[in-house]
Design an enzyme around this catalytic site. Structure first.
Site, PDB file in Angstrom:
ATOM      1  N   GLU A  51      -3.498  69.379  66.012  1.00  0.00           N
ATOM      2  CA  GLU A  51      -2.873  68.875  67.240  1.00  0.00           C
ATOM      3  C   GLU A  51      -3.624  69.502  68.420  1.00  0.00           C
ATOM      4  O   GLU A  51      -3.575  70.698  68.635  1.00  0.00           O
ATOM      5  CB  GLU A  51      -1.392  69.256  67.251  1.00  0.00           C
ATOM      6  CG  GLU A  51      -0.509  68.212  67.917  1.00  0.00           C
ATOM      7  CD  GLU A  51      -0.831  68.034  69.402  1.00  0.00           C
ATOM      8  OE1 GLU A  51      -1.112  66.891  69.830  1.00  0.00           O
ATOM      9  OE2 GLU A  51      -0.830  69.050  70.119  1.00  0.00           O
ATOM     10  N   SER A  52      -4.341  68.666  69.167  1.00  0.00           N
ATOM     11  CA  SER A  52      -5.306  69.196  70.137  1.00  0.00           C
ATOM     12  C   SER A  52      -4.661  70.026  71.239  1.00  0.00           C
ATOM     13  O   SER A  52      -5.221  71.042  71.668  1.00  0.00           O
ATOM     14  CB  SER A  52      -6.139  68.057  70.737  1.00  0.00           C
ATOM     15  OG  SER A  52      -5.309  67.059  71.310  1.00  0.00           O
ATOM     16  N   CYS A  82     -11.452  64.773  64.247  1.00  0.00           N
ATOM     17  CA  CYS A  82     -10.164  64.269  64.732  1.00  0.00           C
ATOM     18  C   CYS A  82      -9.736  65.046  65.988  1.00  0.00           C
ATOM     19  O   CYS A  82     -10.333  64.876  67.039  1.00  0.00           O
ATOM     20  CB  CYS A  82      -9.121  64.301  63.613  1.00  0.00           C
ATOM     21  SG  CYS A  82      -7.673  63.272  63.955  1.00  0.00           S
ATOM     22  N   ARG A 111      -6.978  59.679  73.036  1.00  0.00           N
ATOM     23  CA  ARG A 111      -6.153  60.437  72.112  1.00  0.00           C
ATOM     24  C   ARG A 111      -5.177  59.501  71.384  1.00  0.00           C
ATOM     25  O   ARG A 111      -4.634  58.575  71.965  1.00  0.00           O
ATOM     26  CB  ARG A 111      -5.379  61.475  72.931  1.00  0.00           C
ATOM     27  CG  ARG A 111      -4.650  62.530  72.167  1.00  0.00           C
ATOM     28  CD  ARG A 111      -4.263  63.653  73.125  1.00  0.00           C
ATOM     29  NE  ARG A 111      -3.260  64.515  72.547  1.00  0.00           N
ATOM     30  CZ  ARG A 111      -1.973  64.440  72.860  1.00  0.00           C
ATOM     31  NH1 ARG A 111      -1.555  63.570  73.743  1.00  0.00           N
ATOM     32  NH2 ARG A 111      -1.122  65.254  72.284  1.00  0.00           N
ATOM     33  N   HIS A 180     -11.663  62.253  58.988  1.00  0.00           N
ATOM     34  CA  HIS A 180     -11.525  63.549  58.302  1.00  0.00           C
ATOM     35  C   HIS A 180     -12.506  63.634  57.140  1.00  0.00           C
ATOM     36  O   HIS A 180     -12.148  63.313  56.005  1.00  0.00           O
ATOM     37  CB  HIS A 180     -10.094  63.720  57.784  1.00  0.00           C
ATOM     38  CG  HIS A 180      -9.086  63.962  58.855  1.00  0.00           C
ATOM     39  ND1 HIS A 180      -8.687  65.222  59.230  1.00  0.00           N
ATOM     40  CD2 HIS A 180      -8.403  63.108  59.641  1.00  0.00           C
ATOM     41  CE1 HIS A 180      -7.790  65.131  60.207  1.00  0.00           C
ATOM     42  NE2 HIS A 180      -7.603  63.861  60.478  1.00  0.00           N
ATOM     43  N   GLU A 182     -13.471  66.128  55.581  1.00  0.00           N
ATOM     44  CA  GLU A 182     -13.109  67.190  54.630  1.00  0.00           C
ATOM     45  C   GLU A 182     -12.161  66.689  53.542  1.00  0.00           C
ATOM     46  O   GLU A 182     -11.891  67.383  52.564  1.00  0.00           O
ATOM     47  CB  GLU A 182     -12.481  68.379  55.380  1.00  0.00           C
ATOM     48  CG  GLU A 182     -11.058  68.191  55.883  1.00  0.00           C
ATOM     49  CD  GLU A 182     -10.940  67.343  57.142  1.00  0.00           C
ATOM     50  OE1 GLU A 182      -9.811  67.251  57.655  1.00  0.00           O
ATOM     51  OE2 GLU A 182     -11.947  66.777  57.616  1.00  0.00           O
TER      52      GLU A 182
END
EC number: 4.3.3.6
Length: 201
Positions: A51-52, A82, A111, A180, A182
């Site tokens: 969550e930025s 992200c 966003r 993502h 990862e």
């Protein structure tokens, strides 16, 4: 043979373990970064999904915000995924009024673009520098509204409601993806970043 670089993962919030696992599998020294001393040991930094706004606030609370921003200005390679893409962007659409970013990438990011419009989804993307498509997973992801002249677009959504939207970029020693990498067992996007860190050393 030179020793593998040490690459940190910003570890105050977000999907940290997954990035550490992929980086370790690629043979680099991967460490969780929660303090300036850990940042100082890094040749590059991954800023994960999460969550930025929370990330920025925690970075301020733990006195990491300005040190990371300074290292990026000095040329430290960084890779944002992200929320990490939002953290590296110079400009945000649909951010909170007081939202801060580390900056460095000459891009405007929207966003929660996918979250509001087409929700979370998966799809195959052609990524510059890779010889086969990446299966990309988007979770309430941002997209890039616009890029500066020195930014290379690495990938765009190829079909569906978001077709044409920019979802991966590189500018000098900075990289970012909306998706993502990862998640899903494909380490090639991380390998691009590891190669970038190795080149910059």
């Amino acid at each position: 043979m030179t020793a593998a670089p040490t690459i940190g993962v910003f570890a105050l919030q977000g999907d940290v373990r997954e990035h550490l696992r992929v980086l370790t599998e690629l043979g680099v020294e991967a460490i969780a970064v929660r303090r300036v001393a850990e940042l100082d040991a890094c040749a590059g930094l991954v800023i994960p999904g999460g969550e930025s706004t929370t990330m920025a606030k925690l970075a301020r609370t733990f006195d990491l915000f300005e040190p990371i921003r300074q290292r990026i200005k000095e040329g430290m390679p960084a890779f944002g995924t992200c929320a990490g893409m939002i953290m590296l962007a110079d400009r945000i659409e649909d951010g909170t009024r007081d939202q801060e970013t580390l900056g460095g990438l000459d891009i405007t990011v929207r966003r929660n673009a996918f979250g509001r419009q087409v929700d979370s989804f998966e799809g195959d993307l052609d990524v510059v520098g890779l010889d086969a498509p990446v299966h990309a997973i988007f979770i309430r992801a941002p997209w890039v509204e616009s890029v500066g002249d020195s930014v290379e677009v690495l990938a765009r959504v190829e079909e569906g409601p978001a077709a044409g939207r920019i979802v991966a970029v590189r500018q000098g020693s900075l990289m970012a993806t909306s998706f993502h990498p990862e998640v899903g067992g494909d380490s090639r996007v991380h390998r691009l970043f590891v190669d970038l860190v190795t080149e910059e050393r």
